[in-house]
Scaffold this active site. Sequence first.
Site, PDB file in Angstrom:
ATOM      1  N   GLU A   1      -0.174   4.201  -1.128  1.00 38.77           N
ATOM      2  CA  GLU A   1      -1.205   5.220  -1.249  1.00 38.77           C
ATOM      3  C   GLU A   1      -1.636   5.351  -2.710  1.00 38.77           C
ATOM      4  O   GLU A   1      -0.853   5.153  -3.630  1.00 38.77           O
ATOM      5  CB  GLU A   1      -0.771   6.575  -0.674  1.00 38.77           C
ATOM      6  CG  GLU A   1      -1.911   7.552  -0.443  1.00 38.77           C
ATOM      7  CD  GLU A   1      -3.087   6.954   0.337  1.00 38.77           C
ATOM      8  OE1 GLU A   1      -3.931   6.296  -0.296  1.00 38.77           O
ATOM      9  OE2 GLU A   1      -3.160   7.134   1.561  1.00 38.77           O
TER      10      GLU A   1
ATOM     11  N   GLY B   1      -4.528   4.200   5.245  1.00 38.93           N
ATOM     12  CA  GLY B   1      -4.058   5.443   5.847  1.00 38.93           C
ATOM     13  C   GLY B   1      -5.125   6.497   5.999  1.00 38.93           C
ATOM     14  O   GLY B   1      -5.105   7.282   6.945  1.00 38.93           O
ATOM     15  N   ASP B   2      -6.085   6.523   5.059  1.00 39.42           N
ATOM     16  CA  ASP B   2      -7.117   7.560   5.098  1.00 39.42           C
ATOM     17  C   ASP B   2      -8.369   7.007   5.763  1.00 39.42           C
ATOM     18  O   ASP B   2      -9.441   6.924   5.184  1.00 39.42           O
ATOM     19  CB  ASP B   2      -7.423   8.066   3.683  1.00 39.42           C
ATOM     20  CG  ASP B   2      -7.851   6.944   2.750  1.00 39.42           C
ATOM     21  OD1 ASP B   2      -7.425   5.798   2.971  1.00 39.42           O
ATOM     22  OD2 ASP B   2      -8.611   7.217   1.805  1.00 39.42           O
TER      23      ASP B   2
ATOM     24  N   ASP C   1       0.867  -1.171   0.000  1.00 35.18           N
ATOM     25  CA  ASP C   1       0.000   0.000   0.000  1.00 35.18           C
ATOM     26  C   ASP C   1       0.904   1.221   0.000  1.00 35.18           C
ATOM     27  O   ASP C   1       1.487   1.584   1.033  1.00 35.18           O
ATOM     28  CB  ASP C   1      -0.929  -0.011   1.214  1.00 35.18           C
ATOM     29  CG  ASP C   1      -2.010   1.066   1.117  1.00 35.18           C
ATOM     30  OD1 ASP C   1      -1.829   2.021   0.340  1.00 35.18           O
ATOM     31  OD2 ASP C   1      -3.034   0.940   1.817  1.00 35.18           O
TER      32      ASP C   1
END
Length: 374
Positions: free
Chosen positions: A256, A330-331, A254
């Site tokens: 992003e 992450g988000d 990952d």
Amino acid sequence: MPDGRSFLLTGSRRTRPLTVFLLILAMAAVFAGGRADASDATVRTVEVKAAAASSLPCDLYAAGGTPCIAAHSTTRALLAAYDGPLYQVRRSSDNATKEIGVRTPGGYADAAAQDSFCSGTTCVITMVHDQSGRGNDLWYQGSAQVPGSSQSSPAKATAESLAVGGAKAYSLYINPGNSYWRDGHLTGVPTGSAPEGAYMVTSGTHVNNGCCFDYGNSETTRGADAAGAMDAINFGTECWFGGCSGSGPWVQADLEWGLYSGGSQSWNTRQRAFTSKFVTAMLKNNGTSRFALKGGDAQSGGLTTVWDGGLPSGYSPMKKQGAIVLGSGGDCCKPGGGANQSAGTFYEGAIVAGYPSDATDNAVQSDITAAGYR
């Protein structure tokens, strides 16, 4: 963290003769004939092999020149000298908390302490301690320490028990709604294009295709900020860009704005599913041009490299922010920001500064298989 020489003198485990012999060979390689002409990589390889005789994953990473800046586990110590708490549980009957530690220095979790504390009630895991000494403890998103969305909650402490080293232990059993986080950009977590490595022991039997069962470097903002703002291991069945072969679960990166099976949005044909009960997953990234993905059975055998090559277009240099995420993308999960959708199991893992050598990767895998996950 001790280097090879100081570990001989101060390590908490009795050093084996093989360790001494291999370290003597390392010094001989450097000073033979009065010349220091051995390559640094050769010396590091010998140091790793020497440390492997009596060390745990973060000892091995330190011997390889890539020290742990975060180390987390609910099952065992990840340094031979570690004698502190592994994780914290909270019981529902009175909201009291208890630290669950190791039974002996460098040993396995004291599951009996959790069983006694949680008897007659239910418990959740509120925090996983960092064993590296840098204070990168992971608190659940939704806690006072890491405020989160109303849908976020801590994982149940007794969802899965197992045996490791012949002793009972509990996993961090992530279901949708559970995730853990830490802003570590001031406490050693690599940022920007600094090289970084990570591993975790997870399970191929508790997965889904929700976003995103990750462990690694993430945004301090808890937002999807930019390509390269994350550098985390992903494990699950999510086929982000389409065209995947099979149904997984896969070890992906990952970074992003996407889960990468290899160096582009096209499916990496070297990928393979890791379906065993216990799985080792590894990611390492030099921050500018190269990353590698590896996986293996955490009970036996070696590692399979599914990618070792260039970064995807638009990801060089990396733009890491230095937070740590476990269990979600992450988000995710900040106040008003929704909740984790993924499922996965976490037994142990570490994040290191630098780009670990293949010799170090192999030594860590050997230690994991010797740990006795059952």
